[in-house]
Write a protein that holds these residues in place. Structure first.
Motif, PDB file in Angstrom:
ATOM      1  N   ILE A   1     -29.642  19.261  46.349  1.00  0.00           N
ATOM      2  CA  ILE A   1     -28.458  20.049  46.679  1.00  0.00           C
ATOM      3  C   ILE A   1     -27.492  19.145  47.438  1.00  0.00           C
ATOM      4  N   ASN A   2     -26.303  18.989  46.908  1.00  0.00           N
ATOM      5  CA  ASN A   2     -25.292  18.154  47.569  1.00  0.00           C
ATOM      6  C   ASN A   2     -25.841  16.783  47.967  1.00  0.00           C
ATOM      7  N   GLY A   3     -26.636  16.196  47.096  1.00  0.00           N
ATOM      8  CA  GLY A   3     -27.192  14.868  47.351  1.00  0.00           C
ATOM      9  C   GLY A   3     -28.380  14.835  48.284  1.00  0.00           C
ATOM     10  N   LYS A   4     -28.875  15.984  48.692  1.00  0.00           N
ATOM     11  CA  LYS A   4     -30.022  16.072  49.613  1.00  0.00           C
ATOM     12  C   LYS A   4     -31.285  16.438  48.849  1.00  0.00           C
ATOM     13  N   PHE A   5     -32.367  15.739  49.141  1.00  0.00           N
ATOM     14  CA  PHE A   5     -33.676  16.033  48.562  1.00  0.00           C
ATOM     15  C   PHE A   5     -34.285  17.187  49.337  1.00  0.00           C
ATOM     16  N   VAL A   6     -34.667  18.244  48.623  1.00  0.00           N
ATOM     17  CA  VAL A   6     -35.239  19.429  49.266  1.00  0.00           C
ATOM     18  C   VAL A   6     -36.537  19.807  48.558  1.00  0.00           C
ATOM     19  N   ALA A   7     -37.572  20.066  49.335  1.00  0.00           N
ATOM     20  CA  ALA A   7     -38.867  20.502  48.798  1.00  0.00           C
ATOM     21  C   ALA A   7     -39.273  21.781  49.520  1.00  0.00           C
ATOM     22  N   LEU A   8     -39.609  22.800  48.729  1.00  0.00           N
ATOM     23  CA  LEU A   8     -39.970  24.092  49.307  1.00  0.00           C
ATOM     24  C   LEU A   8     -41.367  24.504  48.854  1.00  0.00           C
ATOM     25  N   GLU A   9     -42.208  24.780  49.806  1.00  0.00           N
ATOM     26  CA  GLU A   9     -43.529  25.347  49.535  1.00  0.00           C
ATOM     27  C   GLU A   9     -43.379  26.854  49.662  1.00  0.00           C
TER      28      GLU A   9
ATOM     29  N   TYR B   1     -49.111  18.452  55.626  1.00  0.00           N
ATOM     30  CA  TYR B   1     -49.015  16.999  55.725  1.00  0.00           C
ATOM     31  C   TYR B   1     -47.945  16.464  54.773  1.00  0.00           C
ATOM     32  N   LYS B   2     -47.937  16.943  53.531  1.00  0.00           N
ATOM     33  CA  LYS B   2     -46.948  16.487  52.545  1.00  0.00           C
ATOM     34  C   LYS B   2     -45.530  16.853  52.997  1.00  0.00           C
ATOM     35  N   ILE B   3     -45.356  18.048  53.546  1.00  0.00           N
ATOM     36  CA  ILE B   3     -44.057  18.454  54.078  1.00  0.00           C
ATOM     37  C   ILE B   3     -43.633  17.502  55.189  1.00  0.00           C
ATOM     38  N   SER B   4     -44.536  17.164  56.064  1.00  0.00           N
ATOM     39  CA  SER B   4     -44.260  16.228  57.154  1.00  0.00           C
ATOM     40  C   SER B   4     -43.861  14.854  56.627  1.00  0.00           C
ATOM     41  N   GLU B   5     -44.537  14.383  55.602  1.00  0.00           N
ATOM     42  CA  GLU B   5     -44.229  13.078  55.014  1.00  0.00           C
ATOM     43  C   GLU B   5     -42.836  13.077  54.382  1.00  0.00           C
ATOM     44  N   ILE B   6     -42.467  14.168  53.722  1.00  0.00           N
ATOM     45  CA  ILE B   6     -41.124  14.280  53.132  1.00  0.00           C
ATOM     46  C   ILE B   6     -40.078  14.251  54.248  1.00  0.00           C
ATOM     47  N   GLN B   7     -40.338  14.968  55.318  1.00  0.00           N
ATOM     48  CA  GLN B   7     -39.402  14.999  56.443  1.00  0.00           C
ATOM     49  C   GLN B   7     -39.265  13.611  57.079  1.00  0.00           C
ATOM     50  N   LYS B   8     -40.365  12.904  57.237  1.00  0.00           N
ATOM     51  CA  LYS B   8     -40.330  11.545  57.801  1.00  0.00           C
ATOM     52  C   LYS B   8     -39.510  10.606  56.930  1.00  0.00           C
ATOM     53  N   ALA B   9     -39.502  10.850  55.623  1.00  0.00           N
ATOM     54  CA  ALA B   9     -38.754  10.013  54.682  1.00  0.00           C
ATOM     55  C   ALA B   9     -37.280  10.407  54.605  1.00  0.00           C
ATOM     56  N   GLY B  10     -36.879  11.422  55.366  1.00  0.00           N
ATOM     57  CA  GLY B  10     -35.480  11.831  55.397  1.00  0.00           C
ATOM     58  C   GLY B  10     -35.147  13.013  54.516  1.00  0.00           C
ATOM     59  N   GLY B  11     -36.132  13.565  53.835  1.00  0.00           N
ATOM     60  CA  GLY B  11     -35.911  14.742  53.003  1.00  0.00           C
ATOM     61  C   GLY B  11     -36.012  16.016  53.824  1.00  0.00           C
ATOM     62  N   ILE B  12     -35.629  17.097  53.207  1.00  0.00           N
ATOM     63  CA  ILE B  12     -35.720  18.414  53.832  1.00  0.00           C
ATOM     64  C   ILE B  12     -36.885  19.128  53.161  1.00  0.00           C
ATOM     65  N   ALA B  13     -37.836  19.585  53.946  1.00  0.00           N
ATOM     66  CA  ALA B  13     -39.021  20.240  53.392  1.00  0.00           C
ATOM     67  C   ALA B  13     -39.455  21.352  54.334  1.00  0.00           C
TER      68      ALA B  13
ATOM     69  N   LYS C   1     -32.473  30.510  51.185  1.00  0.00           N
ATOM     70  CA  LYS C   1     -31.020  30.483  51.309  1.00  0.00           C
ATOM     71  C   LYS C   1     -30.587  29.916  52.658  1.00  0.00           C
ATOM     72  N   GLU C   2     -31.309  30.242  53.716  1.00  0.00           N
ATOM     73  CA  GLU C   2     -30.974  29.708  55.044  1.00  0.00           C
ATOM     74  C   GLU C   2     -30.966  28.199  55.024  1.00  0.00           C
ATOM     75  N   ILE C   3     -31.967  27.614  54.386  1.00  0.00           N
ATOM     76  CA  ILE C   3     -32.073  26.160  54.299  1.00  0.00           C
ATOM     77  C   ILE C   3     -31.005  25.599  53.371  1.00  0.00           C
ATOM     78  N   LEU C   4     -30.908  26.159  52.176  1.00  0.00           N
ATOM     79  CA  LEU C   4     -30.009  25.624  51.154  1.00  0.00           C
ATOM     80  C   LEU C   4     -28.548  25.780  51.523  1.00  0.00           C
ATOM     81  N   ASN C   5     -28.176  26.885  52.126  1.00  0.00           N
ATOM     82  CA  ASN C   5     -26.784  27.112  52.485  1.00  0.00           C
ATOM     83  C   ASN C   5     -26.327  26.240  53.650  1.00  0.00           C
ATOM     84  N   SER C   6     -27.269  25.674  54.385  1.00  0.00           N
ATOM     85  CA  SER C   6     -26.910  24.789  55.504  1.00  0.00           C
ATOM     86  C   SER C   6     -26.561  23.390  55.012  1.00  0.00           C
ATOM     87  N   LEU C   7     -26.775  23.137  53.729  1.00  0.00           N
ATOM     88  CA  LEU C   7     -26.485  21.819  53.182  1.00  0.00           C
ATOM     89  C   LEU C   7     -25.066  21.783  52.713  1.00  0.00           C
TER      90      LEU C   7
END
Length: 89
Positions: A39-47, A61-73, A83-89
């Motif tokens: 979304i808008n150039g941002k990597f987002v992963a949702l469980e 753990y995987k969510i934490s690793e994505i966050q450490k790499a600069g992604g949003i998870a 929507k709360e997460i996606l609309n903030s991008l």
């Protein structure tokens, strides 16, 4: 409502706002979040979990690793939560 219903509504919403997304059906690595999108150039992963259910330790753990790499998870339990997460991008 089933987890698959929540996932379908999130996939539809991401496409409606112009994002790229897909649902992970089978991953070669366990614990990968259910929905991956850009979304808008941002990597987002949702469980996706049903309300009252928790992510496994491996999923956390995987969510934490994505966050450490600069992604949003995150873990979400509804379209509104996504929507709360996606609309903030």
């Amino acid at each position: 409502m089933k987890e698959s219903d929540i996932q379908a509504s999130i996939l539809k919403y991401v496409k409606a706002i112009g994002g790229f997304t897909f649902k992970v059906m089978t991953a070669n690595t366990s614990g990968i979040p259910d929905v991956i999108c850009c979304i808008n150039g941002k990597f987002v992963a949702l469980e996706i979990k049903l309300p009252g259910k928790n992510a496994t330790e491996l999923q956390k753990y995987k969510i934490s690793e994505i966050q450490k790499a600069g992604g949003i998870a995150s873990v979400v339990t509804s379209l509104d939560g996504a929507k709360e997460i996606l609309n903030s991008l």
